[in-house]
Each structure stands twice: as structure tokens, then as C-alpha cells.
Design a protein around this motif. Structure first.
Motif, PDB file in Angstrom:
ATOM      1  N   TYR A 246       0.833  -1.204   0.000  1.00  0.00           N
ATOM      2  CA  TYR A 246       0.000   0.000   0.000  1.00  0.00           C
ATOM      3  C   TYR A 246       0.872   1.260   0.000  1.00  0.00           C
ATOM      4  O   TYR A 246       0.634   2.219  -0.742  1.00  0.00           O
ATOM      5  N   LEU A 249       2.471   1.831  -3.327  1.00  0.00           N
ATOM      6  CA  LEU A 249       1.507   2.355  -4.290  1.00  0.00           C
ATOM      7  C   LEU A 249       1.297   3.852  -4.089  1.00  0.00           C
ATOM      8  O   LEU A 249       1.266   4.622  -5.060  1.00  0.00           O
ATOM      9  N   ALA A 250       1.167   4.265  -2.834  1.00  0.00           N
ATOM     10  CA  ALA A 250       0.978   5.694  -2.568  1.00  0.00           C
ATOM     11  C   ALA A 250       2.195   6.499  -2.984  1.00  0.00           C
ATOM     12  O   ALA A 250       2.068   7.626  -3.496  1.00  0.00           O
ATOM     13  N   THR A 251       3.399   5.931  -2.821  1.00  0.00           N
ATOM     14  CA  THR A 251       4.620   6.643  -3.214  1.00  0.00           C
ATOM     15  C   THR A 251       4.716   6.772  -4.731  1.00  0.00           C
ATOM     16  O   THR A 251       5.109   7.825  -5.259  1.00  0.00           O
ATOM     17  N   ARG A 252       4.342   5.718  -5.445  1.00  0.00           N
ATOM     18  CA  ARG A 252       4.445   5.757  -6.916  1.00  0.00           C
ATOM     19  C   ARG A 252       3.446   6.733  -7.525  1.00  0.00           C
ATOM     20  O   ARG A 252       3.769   7.475  -8.450  1.00  0.00           O
ATOM     21  N   THR A 253       2.238   6.747  -7.026  1.00  0.00           N
ATOM     22  CA  THR A 253       1.198   7.555  -7.661  1.00  0.00           C
ATOM     23  C   THR A 253       1.295   9.027  -7.293  1.00  0.00           C
ATOM     24  O   THR A 253       0.897   9.894  -8.078  1.00  0.00           O
ATOM     25  N   GLN A 254       1.801   9.332  -6.077  1.00  0.00           N
ATOM     26  CA  GLN A 254       1.901  10.718  -5.612  1.00  0.00           C
ATOM     27  C   GLN A 254       0.530  11.417  -5.632  1.00  0.00           C
ATOM     28  O   GLN A 254       0.433  12.599  -5.961  1.00  0.00           O
ATOM     29  N   VAL A 255      -0.524  10.671  -5.312  1.00  0.00           N
ATOM     30  CA  VAL A 255      -1.869  11.230  -5.209  1.00  0.00           C
ATOM     31  C   VAL A 255      -2.158  11.474  -3.730  1.00  0.00           C
ATOM     32  O   VAL A 255      -2.097  10.541  -2.925  1.00  0.00           O
ATOM     33  N   LEU A 258      -4.922   9.362  -2.153  1.00  0.00           N
ATOM     34  CA  LEU A 258      -4.529   7.962  -1.988  1.00  0.00           C
ATOM     35  C   LEU A 258      -3.565   7.802  -0.825  1.00  0.00           C
ATOM     36  O   LEU A 258      -3.641   6.824  -0.073  1.00  0.00           O
ATOM     37  N   ARG A 259      -2.668   8.756  -0.644  1.00  0.00           N
ATOM     38  CA  ARG A 259      -1.738   8.677   0.487  1.00  0.00           C
ATOM     39  C   ARG A 259      -2.495   8.744   1.817  1.00  0.00           C
ATOM     40  O   ARG A 259      -2.175   8.014   2.755  1.00  0.00           O
TER      41      ARG A 259
END
Length: 334
Positions: A246, A249-255, A258-259
Motif C-alpha cells: 500500500y 503504491l501511494a509513493t508511486r502515484t503521488q496522489v 490515496l496517500r
């Protein structure tokens, strides 16, 4: 009894002092509680299990305690509905919720009995005590509030020296006694020193009798999060890996949304908060933010439209309105 259960399952038992006016559980356990029953049923603790747990006192045996009110006036602020919400929330967080009620059948006691799976009724070796026990049993039977697992305990038995024997007591009560505790000097000593008998583990007949009573309380399945971590370690490792996934995923998307969602889910898993509550709260938060973003965009529209209107639309309108008149003037002059 709560201390005996806590000895086998530390951290999984909570004791609620439901004598809202004159509760003395904290004194019997030599506790100096920072928060009491009224604190747990009002304010932030009523909606958040994490906050509620910070309001509980902790005994050296691992027993959690909801201490009784500091004064009768403070206890009057606790309603039966407050008691119902408190017991429901505690039952979702602990294996056993042991409720120490006040004498008699108050509305608070009846609210707790509506949720009880086991009932321990204690009477004394005397005519008033035995008759009172019979009356309470009759009333609870009429109300349908006697659980399937009922334990009748006779306290301070004197072996018949008071003129009553066990047969007389059982005949008056109308039910067999499950446990008879004799009068013994260890009981007042335990109460006065704040050292529960089951904590010391003595060999006296009262302690042995209480141990027997604890053994007759059937085991209760742990909350879901407890079963996942204690009986399936492989799944617990999978949970750790899922948490890392999780976060990646939050680090990759930078949303940002989502973070925040990932942080809330990880915190819920760490503190044992039901995931459904987290998802519901996140959905409400996202819905509010979407509405705020839509309102913000709507407020920007007039400003953004002003320049194209002046440059493109206004000249065309001038040509359409003024053009025919200008052509008529030119024709008349020519």
C-alpha cells in the motif's frame, strides 16, 4: 472473577463498575483512576474505540477497568442508553466484558443484562439475602433476561450455624446453588489491601471456589483481528507485506487522497479499528472534498470567462448590432 479471567488472557478482559453512584471496584483493586464511567460515555470516547481505551485504567494483572463515578452527582449523568453503547463498543474490542452491577435491578443493570451471555447472581446466608435472590430471579424470568448460562453463588456460608442450611436456601430460591463460598478471613483482608484473591492464588476455600467459577465460564472467540494475528501467523506476515505494498503504491502515484487513504488503512490495521468504519469515514471525507472542489471550480468560472467574452464575443455583438446602422449611414452619405 474478572481478575481470574485476566490471568489467563491478559489484555483481553475489561471490568465495568456499573454501580453508577457508589462504585468501589477501583478501591478493591487499589487503583487511582484518571477517568471514570461518566468520562467513557460522554465526549470523544463514545465514538472512537482508540480514545475509549485511553480512558480505561490498567491493573497489574492486565485487566482493563472502567472505574465507577467519583460522586453520586456525576453518576446521575450516566443513562441506560449510555451503558448500552459502552457495553456494545467494549464487546467489539475485548473477549470478555465483566459488568459489576449495583444491588437491585436498576435500569442500568437491565440494559447490561439484555446483552449478557452469562449471569452470576450472588446471595448471602441470611433470610433477607435469600429472599432477595429469589425475587430477582423471578423478576428476571418474567422479563426474559435470564441467560442460558446462569450461576447462583451463595456467599459467606456459615455451615448452618445461622439456622439455615443449603437445602433451605435452594428450596427458597427454587434452583440449585452452583457454588457455596464459606466465610473466611481472607475476604476482608483482600478487600482492605486491594489485592484480589485470584491474583494471589491462595489455597483457601474461597479462592478455590472462585477459581472453579472462572473455569465454568466458557471460552469466547477472540475478535477477528486477534484471531488473525494469534492463530494464523502466515496471514499476519501477509498483512505486513500488504501494508508495504500500500505504501509503495501511494509513493508511486503521488496522489494526496490515496496517500491519506493508505495511512488511514495502515493505522486501522495497527490499532484494530474495523476496516468498515475506516472506509465509511474515508468515503464521507472524499465526498466532502469533491463537493468543495466542484464549488471552487464553479466560483472560478465567471473570472475565467470574462476575458474570452470581451475579446471574442463582444466584438461580434458590436458588429451585428452596429454594422447595419453604419452601412445605412454610409449609403445615405454616398
Amino acid at each position: 472473577m474478572a481478575v481470574g479471567l485476566a490471568a489467563a488472557l491478559p489484555g483481553s478482559i475489561v471490568l465495568v463498575d456499573l454501580d453508577v453512584q457508589f462504585g468501589d471496584v477501583a478501591s478493591a483493586l487499589a487503583l487511582g483512576p484518571e477517568y471514570t464511567l461518566p468520562d467513557t460515555v460522554h465526549g470523544a470516547a463514545t465514538n472512537d474505540p482508540l480514545v475509549l481505551k485511553t480512558f480505561l485504567s490498567r491493573h497489574s494483572t492486565g485487566l482493563h477497568v472502567v472505574a465507577g463515578s467519583d460522586s453520586p452527582a456525576a453518576g446521575d449523568a450516566v443513562t441506560p442508553a449510555d451503558v448500552g453503547r459502552l457495553v456494545d463498543m467494549l464487546s467489539r474490542e475485548f473477549r470478555y466484558v465483566v459488568v459489576d452491577t449495583a444491588p437491585g435491578l436498576t435500569d442500568h443493570t437491565l440494559t447490561a443484562l439484555e446483552r449478557a451471555t452469562d449471569l452470576v447472581m450472588r446471595g448471602s446466608m441470611g433470610v433477607p439475602g435469600v429472599r432477595g435472590l429469589r425475587k430477582e430471579l423471578d423478576v428476571l424470568g418474567e422479563l426474559g433476561l435470564v441467560p442460558a448460562r446462569r450461576h447462583l453463588v451463595l456467599n459467606n456460608s456459615d455451615g448452618g450455624s445461622s439456622g439455615l442450611d443449603l437445602a433451605d436456601v435452594e428450596q427458597t430460591v427454587g434452583a440449585p446453588l452452583e457454588l457455596v463460598l464459606p466465610r473466611h478471613s481472607t475476604v476482608p483482608l483482600s478487600t482492605n489491601t486491594g489485592a484480589p484473591l485470584l491474583q494471589k492464588g491462595g489455597k483457601d476455600p474461597v479462592t478455590r471456589g472462585l477459581q472453579t467459577l472462572v473455569g465454568r465460564i466458557p471460552p469466547v472467540a477472540a475478535p477477528v483481528r486477534g484471531r488473525l494475528t494469534s492463530t494464523t501467523p502466515g496471514l499476519a506476515m501477509l498483512t505486513v507485506a500488504g501494508r508495504a505494498a500500500y505504501e509503495a503504491l501511494a509513493t508511486r502515484t503521488q496522489v494526496a487522497d490515496l496517500r491519506r487513504f493508505v495511512g488511514a488503512v495502515n493505522q486501522a490495521e495497527a490499532y484494530g479499528i474495523p476496516l468498515a468504519d475506516v472506509l465509511r469515514a474515508q468515503a464521507d471525507e472524499m465526498r466532502v472534498k469533491r463537493r468543495q472542489r466542484a464549488e471552487e471550480q464553479a466560483m472560478k468560472v465567471p473570472v475565467e470567462v470574462t476575458f474570452p467574452l470581451m475579446v471574442c464575443v463582444l466584438p461580434a455583438l458590436l458588429i451585428i448590432v452596429v454594422g447595419p446602422a453604419a452601412m445605412g449611414v454610409l449609403e445615405s452619405l454616398g
